[in-house]
Design an enzyme around this catalytic site. Structure first.
Site, PDB file in Angstrom:
ATOM      1  N   CYS A  13       0.837  -1.205   0.000  1.00  0.00           N
ATOM      2  CA  CYS A  13       0.000   0.000   0.000  1.00  0.00           C
ATOM      3  C   CYS A  13       0.873   1.256   0.000  1.00  0.00           C
ATOM      4  O   CYS A  13       1.510   1.567   1.020  1.00  0.00           O
ATOM      5  CB  CYS A  13      -0.901  -0.045   1.235  1.00  0.00           C
ATOM      6  SG  CYS A  13      -1.795   1.481   1.572  1.00  0.00           S
ATOM      7  N   CYS A  68       0.387   3.685   2.897  1.00  0.00           N
ATOM      8  CA  CYS A  68       0.885   3.090   4.143  1.00  0.00           C
ATOM      9  C   CYS A  68       2.388   3.301   4.250  1.00  0.00           C
ATOM     10  O   CYS A  68       2.903   3.698   5.298  1.00  0.00           O
ATOM     11  CB  CYS A  68       0.577   1.591   4.188  1.00  0.00           C
ATOM     12  SG  CYS A  68      -1.171   1.167   4.104  1.00  0.00           S
TER      13      CYS A  68
END
Length: 173
Positions: free
Chosen positions: A74, A77
């Site tokens: 991600c 993230c």
């Protein structure tokens, strides 16, 4: 016949790849929301950290806890990791802990943690824990008060200042 089978297999792989790409582009930080209030007690869990040791969330009662659900694949993230490292370094000697809950393959997580030199707690999620927290997008981050009550919930990427402002407020309480 063999060419047809290879073509069908290739088509299936391409379809699967496109479906996964679309899913993650929709569910990886695209619907940024922020909420504050009293969301109730954080569901407790015991999960293994990247060194194979058990970590229990309720062991951190008495501390403000930033609880981040994330994955190595991600991009938002990964973009938040330096923020969390800085927050850990700045507030780690106070009543503050970070617990990263990786919803990902354990080997990939271990490799990523080592590569990035992540100094805070990282555990490997199981489906039950992610479901208890109703995780539908990454990153999803919670801030718990010293009693283990969820006070903030952020879905999607946030700049460091957003977390820091909430942490400072919670440490004063």
């Amino acid at each position: 016949m063999k060419k047809l089978q290879l073509s069908i297999q290739h088509s299936r792989k391409l379809t699967l790849f496109l479906a996964i790409t679309i899913f993650f582009s929709i569910h990886c930080g695209s619907r940024a929301t922020s909420e504050s209030g009293d969301f109730g007690q954080a569901p407790d869990f015991t999960l293994q950290d990247t060194n194979g040791r058990d970590l229990t969330l309720s062991d951190f009662n008495g501390k403000v806890v930033l609880l981040d659900f994330w994955a190595t694949w991600c991009p938002p993230c990964r973009k938040e990791v330096p923020h969390f490292k800085a927050l850990h370094n700045k507030y780690g000697d106070q009543d503050f802990e970070i617990v990263g809950v990786a919803v990902d393959d354990e080997r990939k997580v271990k490799k990523y943690v080592e590569k990035e030199g992540i100094p805070f707690n990282i555990v490997i999620a199981d489906r039950t824990t992610a479901n208890k927290y109703n995780i539908r997008a990454f990153p999803t981050t919670f801030l718990l008060d010293k009693k283990g009550t969820i006070k903030y919930k952020w879905i999607g990427y946030r700049p460091q200042e957003v977390f820091e402002e909430a942490i400072q407020k919670m440490l004063k309480d």
